[in-house]
Design an enzyme around this catalytic site. Sequence first.
Site, PDB file in Angstrom:
ATOM      1  N   ARG A  67       0.802  -1.233   0.000  1.00 48.88           N
ATOM      2  CA  ARG A  67       0.000   0.000   0.000  1.00 48.88           C
ATOM      3  C   ARG A  67       0.832   1.278   0.000  1.00 48.88           C
ATOM      4  NH1 ARG A  67      -2.772  -4.001   1.713  1.00 48.88           N
ATOM      5  NH2 ARG A  67      -0.765  -4.516   2.632  1.00 48.88           N
ATOM      6  N   THR A  68       1.804   1.361   0.899  1.00 51.13           N
ATOM      7  CA  THR A  68       2.524   2.637   1.060  1.00 51.13           C
ATOM      8  C   THR A  68       3.266   2.975  -0.228  1.00 51.13           C
ATOM      9  OG1 THR A  68       2.793   2.051   3.369  1.00 51.13           O
ATOM     10  CG2 THR A  68       4.099   3.902   2.561  1.00 51.13           C
ATOM     11  N   LYS A  96      26.358  -3.287  -0.117  1.00 48.73           N
ATOM     12  CA  LYS A  96      27.832  -3.259  -0.200  1.00 48.73           C
ATOM     13  C   LYS A  96      28.441  -2.501   0.967  1.00 48.73           C
ATOM     14  CE  LYS A  96      27.298  -2.623  -5.160  1.00 48.73           C
ATOM     15  NZ  LYS A  96      27.443  -1.558  -6.175  1.00 48.73           N
ATOM     16  N   ARG A 117      11.336   3.549   3.108  1.00 46.22           N
ATOM     17  CA  ARG A 117      11.010   2.568   4.159  1.00 46.22           C
ATOM     18  C   ARG A 117      12.259   1.736   4.409  1.00 46.22           C
ATOM     19  NH1 ARG A 117       5.759  -1.243   4.455  1.00 46.22           N
ATOM     20  NH2 ARG A 117       4.931   0.776   5.090  1.00 46.22           N
ATOM     21  N   HIS A 145       5.460   5.481  11.404  1.00 48.93           N
ATOM     22  CA  HIS A 145       4.931   5.388  10.032  1.00 48.93           C
ATOM     23  C   HIS A 145       4.015   6.609   9.884  1.00 48.93           C
ATOM     24  CE1 HIS A 145       3.529   3.967   6.294  1.00 48.93           C
ATOM     25  NE2 HIS A 145       3.088   2.754   6.627  1.00 48.93           N
TER      26      HIS A 145
HETATM   27  N1   CP Z   1      -0.203  -0.068   5.826  1.00 46.67           N
HETATM   28  C1   CP Z   1       0.985  -0.301   5.246  1.00 46.67           C
HETATM   29  O1   CP Z   1       2.026   0.316   5.579  1.00 46.67           O
HETATM   30  O2   CP Z   1       0.944  -1.263   4.286  1.00 46.67           O
HETATM   31  P1   CP Z   1       2.183  -1.761   3.433  1.00 46.67           P
HETATM   32  O3   CP Z   1       3.139  -2.438   4.381  1.00 46.67           O
HETATM   33  O4   CP Z   1       1.619  -2.695   2.411  1.00 46.67           O
HETATM   34  O5   CP Z   1       2.839  -0.563   2.825  1.00 46.67           O
END
Ligand code: CP
Length: 316
Positions: A67-68, A96, A117, A145
């Site tokens: 999703r993100t 590396k 991420r 997040h």
């Molecule tokens: N909600 C969320 O962060 O989903 P993903 O891990 O799929 O990005």
Amino acid sequence: MPFLHYNKPQKMPLSFQHLTSTKQLTREDMDGILKVALEMEKVRDNGGSDLLKGKVLASLFYEPSTRTRMSFESAMHRLGGSVITAEGIQFSSLYKGETIQDTISMASQYADIIVMRHPEQGSADLAVETASVPFINAGDGPGQHPTQGILDMVTIYKERGTLDGINVTMVGDLLYGRTVHSLSFLLGLYNDITFTFVAPDALQMPEKVTSYLDEKGMKYSTTSNLEDGLDSDVLYMTRIQKERFADSSQYEKLKDSYILQGSHVKDKDITVMHPLPRVNEISTDVDALPNAAYFRQASNGVIARMALLAMLLKQA
Ligand code: CP
């Protein structure tokens, strides 16, 4: 294509250049993002705009995401921008031995805004040391997040019509769950919020969140019983996260702690949310209920991220 609904001369300034944690946001920031996100919904539904034409997003995902990542990339495309990507530590120069700081310094040369991420808590703080373009934390291990928290706030507003005076129950892995940490800090900006934290003792909300709520004088209670949290306005379910456990036997012991069934929430005025992905903590018989908001919540990720990208790039 013209901006459609988004050709307003008045911009909404944010109080930050980089977004690593929801603790950075003021109430004015959150209210402004909400306002722009609701405008962006019209932009998206009318075919997009060229607001970010010529801008490039670096989308760096060193931990799995559906999703993100897709909603950030969709948001950039819907605003006329373009995207460059890197995924998986093993396919990047981090493998590396390159530092996060060097990687981000490089990405700043290639893009106008960076989303990352990374599995390690604190990685976002390292990234901003060398980011010379706006940087957004898309999840740093069990840390934060922030954009999930923002889209969750947009969802609560759309589902409940207000962000003040609500009761919110959070269920599941509250210890390692970065989404519930980020959302708690944002809800802490609003008035008369009451929290119920439902988790096994080993996965209860950490002190970094409860001490913040204590400072703000906010009301919360903790319990291990799901039934104690079903009288709320919002029920925020989360997954017990296998990837956060060093001891797999502990995960096996806790993984089925809470399974929400349709009978728990059918015909109740309670909005069911989940950041997704889910494993088994929400039974599929909940999905068709009108108060099951988790797929609408995921959809709101696009409009929330459209707003944030445009605002950080000073185009909204
Ligand atoms: N909600 C969320 O962060 O989903 P993903 O891990 O799929 O990005």
